[in-house]
Design a protein around this motif. Structure first.
Motif, PDB file in Angstrom:
ATOM      1  N   VAL A   1      15.514   5.978  21.577  1.00 20.42           N
ATOM      2  CA  VAL A   1      16.079   7.328  21.491  1.00 20.42           C
ATOM      3  C   VAL A   1      15.562   8.195  22.639  1.00 20.42           C
ATOM      4  O   VAL A   1      16.339   8.888  23.316  1.00 20.42           O
ATOM      5  N   THR A   2      14.259   8.162  22.868  1.00 15.41           N
ATOM      6  CA  THR A   2      13.677   8.975  23.945  1.00 15.41           C
ATOM      7  C   THR A   2      14.192   8.538  25.308  1.00 15.41           C
ATOM      8  O   THR A   2      14.507   9.375  26.164  1.00 15.41           O
ATOM      9  N   LEU A   3      14.301   7.227  25.532  1.00 11.29           N
ATOM     10  CA  LEU A   3      14.818   6.729  26.810  1.00 11.29           C
ATOM     11  C   LEU A   3      16.274   7.149  27.023  1.00 11.29           C
ATOM     12  O   LEU A   3      16.650   7.579  28.124  1.00 11.29           O
ATOM     13  N   LEU A   4      17.083   7.031  25.979  1.00 15.15           N
ATOM     14  CA  LEU A   4      18.494   7.409  26.090  1.00 15.15           C
ATOM     15  C   LEU A   4      18.631   8.886  26.435  1.00 15.15           C
ATOM     16  O   LEU A   4      19.379   9.263  27.352  1.00 15.15           O
ATOM     17  N   GLU A   5      17.903   9.730  25.718  1.00 11.84           N
ATOM     18  CA  GLU A   5      17.977  11.171  25.968  1.00 11.84           C
ATOM     19  C   GLU A   5      17.489  11.510  27.380  1.00 11.84           C
ATOM     20  O   GLU A   5      18.075  12.368  28.050  1.00 11.84           O
ATOM     21  N   THR A   6      16.443  10.826  27.822  1.00 12.78           N
ATOM     22  CA  THR A   6      15.899  11.096  29.163  1.00 12.78           C
ATOM     23  C   THR A   6      16.873  10.682  30.250  1.00 12.78           C
ATOM     24  O   THR A   6      17.108  11.427  31.212  1.00 12.78           O
ATOM     25  N   VAL A   7      17.445   9.489  30.128  1.00 16.79           N
ATOM     26  CA  VAL A   7      18.366   8.991  31.158  1.00 16.79           C
ATOM     27  C   VAL A   7      19.616   9.857  31.227  1.00 16.79           C
ATOM     28  O   VAL A   7      20.096  10.209  32.320  1.00 16.79           O
ATOM     29  N   VAL A   8      20.162  10.237  30.063  1.00 15.44           N
ATOM     30  CA  VAL A   8      21.356  11.102  30.051  1.00 15.44           C
ATOM     31  C   VAL A   8      21.034  12.449  30.682  1.00 15.44           C
ATOM     32  O   VAL A   8      21.797  12.968  31.510  1.00 15.44           O
ATOM     33  N   SER A   9      19.901  13.035  30.308  1.00 12.17           N
ATOM     34  CA  SER A   9      19.499  14.318  30.901  1.00 12.17           C
ATOM     35  C   SER A   9      19.339  14.196  32.405  1.00 12.17           C
ATOM     36  O   SER A   9      19.788  15.060  33.168  1.00 12.17           O
TER      37      SER A   9
ATOM     38  N   VAL B   1      19.881  12.408  52.069  1.00  8.88           N
ATOM     39  CA  VAL B   1      19.615  11.336  51.103  1.00  8.88           C
ATOM     40  C   VAL B   1      18.121  11.212  50.779  1.00  8.88           C
ATOM     41  O   VAL B   1      17.747  11.090  49.608  1.00  8.88           O
ATOM     42  N   PRO B   2      17.214  11.259  51.777  1.00  5.04           N
ATOM     43  CA  PRO B   2      15.783  11.227  51.424  1.00  5.04           C
ATOM     44  C   PRO B   2      15.367  12.395  50.536  1.00  5.04           C
ATOM     45  O   PRO B   2      14.556  12.221  49.624  1.00  5.04           O
ATOM     46  N   THR B   3      15.932  13.582  50.788  1.00  5.84           N
ATOM     47  CA  THR B   3      15.631  14.745  49.937  1.00  5.84           C
ATOM     48  C   THR B   3      16.137  14.520  48.522  1.00  5.84           C
ATOM     49  O   THR B   3      15.451  14.847  47.544  1.00  5.84           O
ATOM     50  N   ILE B   4      17.331  13.952  48.390  1.00  4.08           N
ATOM     51  CA  ILE B   4      17.898  13.684  47.064  1.00  4.08           C
ATOM     52  C   ILE B   4      17.034  12.684  46.314  1.00  4.08           C
ATOM     53  O   ILE B   4      16.729  12.868  45.121  1.00  4.08           O
ATOM     54  N   LEU B   5      16.611  11.614  46.989  1.00  6.65           N
ATOM     55  CA  LEU B   5      15.762  10.608  46.344  1.00  6.65           C
ATOM     56  C   LEU B   5      14.409  11.198  45.950  1.00  6.65           C
ATOM     57  O   LEU B   5      13.876  10.904  44.878  1.00  6.65           O
ATOM     58  N   SER B   6      13.854  12.036  46.819  1.00  6.15           N
ATOM     59  CA  SER B   6      12.580  12.691  46.504  1.00  6.15           C
ATOM     60  C   SER B   6      12.719  13.591  45.285  1.00  6.15           C
ATOM     61  O   SER B   6      11.840  13.622  44.414  1.00  6.15           O
ATOM     62  N   ASN B   7      13.839  14.313  45.204  1.00 10.45           N
ATOM     63  CA  ASN B   7      14.097  15.150  44.034  1.00 10.45           C
ATOM     64  C   ASN B   7      14.269  14.323  42.776  1.00 10.45           C
ATOM     65  O   ASN B   7      13.839  14.725  41.694  1.00 10.45           O
ATOM     66  N   MET B   8      14.896  13.161  42.920  1.00  8.30           N
ATOM     67  CA  MET B   8      15.099  12.295  41.756  1.00  8.30           C
ATOM     68  C   MET B   8      13.763  11.846  41.179  1.00  8.30           C
ATOM     69  O   MET B   8      13.601  11.766  39.956  1.00  8.30           O
ATOM     70  N   LYS B   9      12.786  11.543  42.064  1.00  9.93           N
ATOM     71  CA  LYS B   9      11.467  11.111  41.579  1.00  9.93           C
ATOM     72  C   LYS B   9      10.793  12.215  40.777  1.00  9.93           C
ATOM     73  O   LYS B   9      10.085  11.941  39.811  1.00  9.93           O
ATOM     74  N   VAL B  10      10.997  13.461  41.196  1.00 15.42           N
ATOM     75  CA  VAL B  10      10.423  14.587  40.448  1.00 15.42           C
ATOM     76  C   VAL B  10      11.209  14.848  39.171  1.00 15.42           C
ATOM     77  O   VAL B  10      10.637  15.051  38.094  1.00 15.42           O
TER      78      VAL B  10
ATOM     79  N   ILE C   1       6.285   4.833  30.042  1.00 13.72           N
ATOM     80  CA  ILE C   1       7.702   5.097  30.305  1.00 13.72           C
ATOM     81  C   ILE C   1       7.858   5.935  31.567  1.00 13.72           C
ATOM     82  O   ILE C   1       8.711   5.656  32.420  1.00 13.72           O
ATOM     83  N   ALA C   2       7.044   6.987  31.686  1.00 16.36           N
ATOM     84  CA  ALA C   2       7.117   7.850  32.867  1.00 16.36           C
ATOM     85  C   ALA C   2       6.846   7.044  34.134  1.00 16.36           C
ATOM     86  O   ALA C   2       7.550   7.196  35.146  1.00 16.36           O
ATOM     87  N   MET C   3       5.835   6.182  34.085  1.00 13.86           N
ATOM     88  CA  MET C   3       5.518   5.345  35.251  1.00 13.86           C
ATOM     89  C   MET C   3       6.654   4.381  35.559  1.00 13.86           C
ATOM     90  O   MET C   3       7.021   4.190  36.729  1.00 13.86           O
ATOM     91  N   GLY C   4       7.236   3.784  34.530  1.00 14.07           N
ATOM     92  CA  GLY C   4       8.336   2.850  34.737  1.00 14.07           C
ATOM     93  C   GLY C   4       9.555   3.514  35.356  1.00 14.07           C
ATOM     94  O   GLY C   4      10.159   2.984  36.299  1.00 14.07           O
ATOM     95  N   LEU C   5       9.922   4.696  34.844  1.00  9.91           N
ATOM     96  CA  LEU C   5      11.072   5.412  35.386  1.00  9.91           C
ATOM     97  C   LEU C   5      10.823   5.826  36.838  1.00  9.91           C
ATOM     98  O   LEU C   5      11.715   5.734  37.691  1.00  9.91           O
ATOM     99  N   TYR C   6       9.595   6.269  37.117  1.00 14.19           N
ATOM    100  CA  TYR C   6       9.247   6.641  38.481  1.00 14.19           C
ATOM    101  C   TYR C   6       9.346   5.434  39.415  1.00 14.19           C
ATOM    102  O   TYR C   6       9.852   5.543  40.541  1.00 14.19           O
ATOM    103  N   GLN C   7       8.879   4.281  38.955  1.00 16.85           N
ATOM    104  CA  GLN C   7       8.923   3.077  39.781  1.00 16.85           C
ATOM    105  C   GLN C   7      10.361   2.655  40.072  1.00 16.85           C
ATOM    106  O   GLN C   7      10.657   2.140  41.162  1.00 16.85           O
TER     107      GLN C   7
END
Length: 268
Positions: A79-87, A193-202, A249-255
Motif C-alpha cells: 500500500v505504501t509503495l503504491l501510494e508513493t509511486v503514484v504520488s 535532463v540532468p536537472t530533471i533526474l536530480s529533482n526526481m531523486k529528491v 524502501i527510501a534507499m531502494g527507490l533512490y537507487q
C-alpha cells in the motif's frame, strides 16, 4: 580512443584505484552499520538502554519475521509503495507541465512565483487535516498529501533550470527559423535532463514523506499506519521495524532513480 586499443599502465592503475576506492567505501559503510547494530544489541542486553523503549536488533528481526508469517506486512508495504509511486509519477507530470507553462509565459511566472514560494515554504503537515475534511480518509487523501510535499519545490527547481539554459543556443534556433516550441523541445528540455533526474531523486523521498504524513492521519493500512498503531499500543518493536523498513524502501527507490541517471550518463 578506439575500443580495441590497449590501455596504458597509467589508465589501468587509475581504474584499479577507482575500483579500490569504491570497494573501500562499500566496506566502510557496511562496517559502520555493523558496529551500530552490535553496540545497539549489546547496550540492550546489558540493560544500558531500556529494550522496551529502544528495542534491539534481535527483537526487530523477530518482529519482522512474525509480521512476515501472518502476511500482514506485505499488504502494508504494498500500500505504501503504491501510494508513493503514484504520488511521485503525478509530481513529475504536474511539475513538468507547470514549469513548461511558466517558461512559456514570463508574465504568468512573475505573477505566480511568490505564491509558489509561499506554498513551498508552508509546512505540509498543516494541510493534512484540511485534506481529510475535503477528501475523506481514503487513498486519494494520502496521494494528494504525497504530491503536496514535493510539487511546489519541483516546479520552482525545474523552472529555474529551464531559465538557465544557454541563451546563445536559443538564439541559434530562432536564427534558423525555429519557433518557441522548437527551442523548448530541441534545446531546453534536453539540456535540463540532468536537472530533471536530480529533482526526481529528491522528489521520490519527499513523496514518501508526504505519503507517511497522510497515513499517520487518514489510513488503516500502510507503514505510516503501523507506526502510529505501534506507538498507541506500545508495540515499539513493530514501530521500529516499520521505520527500518521505510529506510530500506527510501534507499531502494533512490537507487532506482540513481540507476536511471547512471544509464543516461552512459548514453551521453
Amino acid at each position: 580512443m578506439k575500443h580495441n586499443e590497449p590501455m596504458s599502465e597509467a589508465q589501468q592503475e587509475y581504474i584499479k584505484n577507482h575500483h579500490r576506492h569504491h570497494r573501500f567505501i562499500r566496506y566502510a559503510r557496511l562496517m559502520v552499520l555493523l558496529v551500530f547494530l552490535i553496540v545497539w544489541e549489546v547496550c540492550a542486553n546489558f540493560k544500558l538502554i531500556d529494550s522496551f523503549f529502544f528495542s534491539s536488533p534481535s527483537r526487530v528481526v523477530s518482529c519482522f519475521f512474525s509480521m512476515l508469517r501472518d502476511k500482514s506486512l506485505f499488504v502494508h508495504i504494498g500500500v505504501t509503495l503504491l501510494e508513493t509511486v503514484v504520488s511521485f509519477l503525478l509530481v513529475i507530470a504536474l511539475s513538468l507541465g507547470a514549469a513548461t507553462l511558466l517558461w512559456h509565459s514570463r508574465k504568468l511566472s512573475e505573477i505566480l512565483e511568490p505564491y509558489l514560494v509561499v506554498l513551498n515554504s508552508l509546512p505540509k503537515s498543516a494541510l493534512a487535516p484540511l485534506l481529510i475534511v475535503w477528501l475523506g480518509t481514503g487513498i486519494d487523501t494520502i496521494i494528494v498529501a504525497g504530491i503536496s510535499v514535493a510539487l511546489f519545490g519541483a516546479i520552482i527547481n525545474l523552472y529555474t533550470g529551464f531559465m538557465q539554459v544557454d541563451s546563445e543556443k536559443l538564439k541559434l534556433i530562432y536564427t534558423l527559423g525555429g519557433t518557441r516550441r522548437d527551442t523548448f523541445f530541441k534545446v531546453v528540455l534536453p539540456a535540463c535532463v540532468p536537472t530533471i533526474l536530480s529533482n526526481m531523486k529528491v522528489n521520490i523521498g519527499l513523496a514518501l514523506v508526504g505519503v507517511i504524513i497522510g497515513e499517520f492521519l487518514a489510513a488503516r493500512r500502510g507503514l505510516g499506519y503501523l507506526i502510529i498503531y505501534g506507538s498507541q499500543v506500545f508495540q515499539l518493536n513493530m514501530l521500529i521495524t516499520s521505520i527500518l523498513i521505510l529506510c530500506a524502501i527510501a534507499m531502494g527507490l533512490y537507487q532506482v532513480i540513481q540507476f536511471l541517471e547512471h544509464c543516461y550518463k552512459k548514453r551521453i
